[in-house]
Scaffold this motif. Sequence first.
Motif, PDB file in Angstrom:
ATOM      1  N   LYS A  81      37.110  40.325  43.015  1.00 13.64           N
ATOM      2  CA  LYS A  81      38.010  40.946  44.071  1.00 13.64           C
ATOM      3  C   LYS A  81      37.770  40.502  45.413  1.00 13.64           C
ATOM      4  CE  LYS A  81      38.534  44.816  40.904  1.00 13.64           C
ATOM      5  NZ  LYS A  81      37.782  46.089  40.649  1.00 13.64           N
ATOM      6  N   SER A  82      36.421  40.334  45.649  1.00 15.00           N
ATOM      7  CA  SER A  82      35.894  39.987  47.158  1.00 15.00           C
ATOM      8  C   SER A  82      35.097  38.549  47.068  1.00 15.00           C
ATOM      9  CB  SER A  82      34.744  41.025  47.573  1.00 15.00           C
ATOM     10  OG  SER A  82      35.242  42.232  47.527  1.00 15.00           O
ATOM     11  N   THR A  83      35.521  37.903  48.346  1.00 13.35           N
ATOM     12  CA  THR A  83      34.919  36.647  48.572  1.00 13.35           C
ATOM     13  C   THR A  83      33.526  36.709  49.108  1.00 13.35           C
ATOM     14  OG1 THR A  83      36.940  35.642  48.611  1.00 13.35           O
ATOM     15  CG2 THR A  83      35.090  34.469  49.578  1.00 13.35           C
ATOM     16  N   ILE A  84      32.416  36.525  48.329  1.00 12.59           N
ATOM     17  CA  ILE A  84      31.147  36.674  48.952  1.00 12.59           C
ATOM     18  C   ILE A  84      30.430  35.568  49.380  1.00 12.59           C
ATOM     19  CG2 ILE A  84      28.795  37.696  48.457  1.00 12.59           C
ATOM     20  CD1 ILE A  84      30.156  39.503  46.283  1.00 12.59           C
ATOM     21  N   PHE A  85      30.067  35.253  50.545  1.00 15.97           N
ATOM     22  CA  PHE A  85      29.774  34.093  51.283  1.00 15.97           C
ATOM     23  C   PHE A  85      28.624  34.164  51.886  1.00 15.97           C
ATOM     24  CE2 PHE A  85      31.553  33.514  55.288  1.00 15.97           C
ATOM     25  CZ  PHE A  85      32.538  34.878  55.379  1.00 15.97           C
TER      26      PHE A  85
END
Length: 363
Positions: A81-85
Motif C-alpha cells: 500500500k505504501s512505497t517505502i524507499f
Amino acid sequence: MGKEKIILTGDRPTGKLHIGHYVGSLKRRVELQNSGSFDKTFIFIADAQALTDNIDNPEKVRQNVIEVALDYLACGLDPEKSTIFIQSQIPELCELTFYYMDLVTVSRLQRNPTVKTEIQMRNFETSIPVGFFTYPISQAADITAFRATTVPVGEDQEPMIEQAREIVRRFNYIYGETLVEPEILLPDNAACLRLPGTDGKAKMSKSLGNCIYLAEEADEIQKKVMSMFTDPDHLRVQDPGKIEGNTVFTYLDAFCRPEHFERYLPDYPNLNELKAHYQRGGLGDVKVKRFLNSIMQEELEPIRNRRKEFEKDIPAIYEMLRKGCEVARAAAADTLSDVRKAMKINYFDDAELINEQVKRFNK
Ligand code: TRP
C-alpha cells in the motif's frame, strides 16, 4: 492530475524508532495508509539528511536504515500500500535541491527555528556544515518531488513544511504552476505532539537515555515505566499530586483508551477520574505506573513480535526497499521533467526549440 491526494513523510535513520515517533507520526501513517482516502503513500528513510550531521559516521546511518525499515514494517506499514524507499537512491532529489537553493535566502534559512535549535544542540557554533544548514531546502525537494499534498509529521517539522510551501509558491510564481503545495498534518492529540522522555525532559533522545524503543523487550519497558519521572513533590500516597509535567500522565494522555480501564483498572471509569484522585491525594505513583505499564505492554507486544518475524528474512527487506526505490525514482523523474521544462532547461526534448533558434539566427 494535480488532484491526487498524496502522502509523504520520512525519518532520519540515526537510531531505532521509539514510542515518541510512534505516537507522533508512525501510528497515524499506518491509519492513513489504511484509510483509503489517499491515492498514494510514500514513506522514506532520510539517509542523506542523516548524513548532513553524521558525515564522519556513515556506518551508523547504514546500520540504522535497516532498523528503521524493520520498525516501519513492525508498525504495520505495508509495501503493498505504501512505497517505502531510501532517500539517497533518488538522485533527482539532489537536482531539485540545487534549483531550489536559488529560491531561498541565507537569512530565511537562518530564521528556521528547528535548524537553530539543532545547531545549538550539536555545538556546531561557527562550523556548521553547509549541507546541514540547507537541509530544509532538500526537505522541500523530498516533498515536492512526489507531489505530496499531505505531510504527516511532528510539530518540530512545521518550519520545514512552511519553508517548502514558500519554495513552491515562489517556484510557481516565477516558472508557472508546476509544483504542488503541501499541507502539514499534525497529530491531533496534544500529548502526542511532543512526547517527553521517561525522565520528563522535553524530548526523547538516544543520548539522554530517556527513550522507550519500539523493539524494547517487555522487562525493559516495565523497568522504564516504573522509574518514570512523576511529580517530585508527591512524596506520600496521601499527598495531593500534580498532573502537569507529570510524565506518567502525559503518557496516559497519549496511550490510554477507555477500554484500558475495564481491562486493567476497573475501579476508575476514565482518565479524568484517575487524574482527579491523584490531584486530591490518596493515589500512589506505583498504581498509576502499573496501569501505564499494562497499556504499554499491550500496545508494544504485537509490534515487537511482528518485528521479530520480519528479522528472519533480512534479504526480503532489502528487496522490498529496492523495489520501493524504483517506484519512487520513476515518480520523482516525472516531476523533474516538468521542472526542467518550466525552468527552460529541457534542451533536448523540446521539439520547438531548435526551429525557434534556426529562425532567430537566419533572419
Ligand atoms: N526531517 C525529518 C525528521 O527529522 C525527516 C524528513 C526528511 C522528512 N525529509 C522529509 C519528513 C520530508 C517529512 C517530509 O524526522
